[in-house]
Design a protein around this motif. Structure first.
Motif, short mmCIF file in Angstrom:
data_model
loop_
_atom_site.label_atom_id
_atom_site.label_comp_id
_atom_site.label_asym_id
_atom_site.label_seq_id
_atom_site.Cartn_x
_atom_site.Cartn_y
_atom_site.Cartn_z
N ASN A 14 0.80 -1.22 0.00
CA ASN A 14 0.00 0.00 0.00
C ASN A 14 0.84 1.27 0.00
OD1 ASN A 14 -2.45 -1.43 0.06
ND2 ASN A 14 -2.39 -1.61 2.30
N GLY A 15 1.95 1.26 0.76
CA GLY A 15 2.73 2.49 0.90
C GLY A 15 3.82 2.67 -0.13
N ASP A 16 4.41 1.57 -0.58
CA ASP A 16 5.54 1.66 -1.52
C ASP A 16 5.23 1.07 -2.89
OD1 ASP A 16 7.13 2.77 0.53
OD2 ASP A 16 7.57 0.75 1.31
N ASP A 17 3.99 0.67 -3.10
CA ASP A 17 3.59 0.07 -4.38
C ASP A 17 4.45 -1.16 -4.69
OD1 ASP A 17 1.86 -0.02 -6.56
OD2 ASP A 17 3.25 1.08 -7.85
N ASP A 18 4.79 -1.91 -3.65
CA ASP A 18 5.64 -3.10 -3.79
C ASP A 18 4.79 -4.29 -4.18
OD1 ASP A 18 7.63 -5.00 -3.68
OD2 ASP A 18 7.61 -5.15 -1.49
#
Length: 204
Positions: free
Chosen positions: A176-180
Motif C-alpha cells: 500500500n505504501g511503496d507500491d511493492d
C-alpha cells in the motif's frame, strides 16, 4: 518482504668457397719468356698452407629455453555483501537471512554464486492487483508462481525434486505504501545445506 517456505515434499530421487687464388709470376728476361711455374716451384718462395674452414657442427642446434610462465592466483572470495531485499535480482545467491520479529526481512547477505551459499533466487516478478488482497491471497499467488518457475529452472517439478524452495513476498505496508508487488522465489537444498554454483538445470 515476508518469507514463506514449502517444506512438505518427499525426497526422490570435461663454404665457404674458399676461393683459391693461384698466383702467377711472369718473369721476363732478355732471352725471352720463361715458363710459368707454380708458386711452390719458384725460387725463394715458401709454400704457405691454404686456409681451412672450421668444421660445421654435426649435432642438433640447441633449443631456445622458454622462460617459465606465471599462473595467476585465483581471486580470493570477496565475502558476502549486505543488500536490500528491494535490490535483489534473479540470479543472486544468499548465504542466509534473518527474519525479524514481525516475520519481515529488509537486508540479506549476497555472494557470488560460485562461492558457498544456501539460497539462489531463480525468479523475480510482480504480482497483479491494485488493492492489497490479504496475506493469504498473496501467499497463494506467490506459491503458484514459484511452483511454475521452479520446474522451468530446475528441470523437474517441485513435488519430484530433491531440492526445496521458499519465497519472499510484499508486506501489506509495502504493497500500500511503496507500491511493492515484487515476489522472489528461492531454491535451496533440503535442510538448508550449502552449495557452490547454480542449481539451474540440476534435474534433481
Amino acid at each position: 518482504m515476508t518469507v514463506e517456505s514449502d517444506a512438505c515434499r518427499s525426497i526422490l530421487g570435461r663454404t665457404a668457397l674458399g676461393l683459391l687464388a693461384v698466383g702467377v709470376a711472369l718473369a721476363l728476361s732478355a732471352c725471352g719468356p720463361v715458363p710459368l711455374l707454380p708458386p711452390a716451384l719458384s725460387a725463394g718462395e715458401t709454400d704457405e698452407p691454404e686456409p681451412v674452414d672450421p668444421p660445421e657442427p654435426t649435432g642438433p642446434e640447441p633449443r631456445p629455453t622458454s622462460e617459465p610462465t606465471h599462473t595467476p592466483e585465483p581471486p580470493e572470495p570477496s565475502g558476502p555483501e549486505s543488500v536490500s531485499v528491494f535490490d535483489l535480482e534473479e540470479g543472486d545467491c544468499i548465504t542466509d537471512y534473518t527474519i525479524a520479529g514481525d516475520e519481515s526481512i529488509s537486508e540479506v547477505p549476497v555472494v557470488d554464486c560460485a562461492e558457498p551459499h544456501i539460497y539462489e533466487i531463480y525468479y523475480a516478478g510482480d504480482l497483479d492487483g491494485d488493492e492489497y488482497p490479504g496475506e493469504e491471497e498473496v501467499v497463494e499467488m506467490t506459491s503458484e508462481r514459484c511452483e511454475e518457475e521452479f520446474a522451468e529452472f530446475v528441470g523437474v517439478p517441485s513435488e519430484r525434486s530433491e531440492l526445496d524452495h521458499s519465497w519472499l513476498f510484499p508486506t501489506e505496508d509495502g504493497w500500500n505504501g511503496d507500491d511493492d508487488r515484487e515476489i522472489l522465489c528461492l531454491v535451496h537444498e533440503r535442510g538448508d545445506g550449502q552449495v557452490s554454483g547454480s542449481l539451474e538445470g540440476a534435474h534433481r
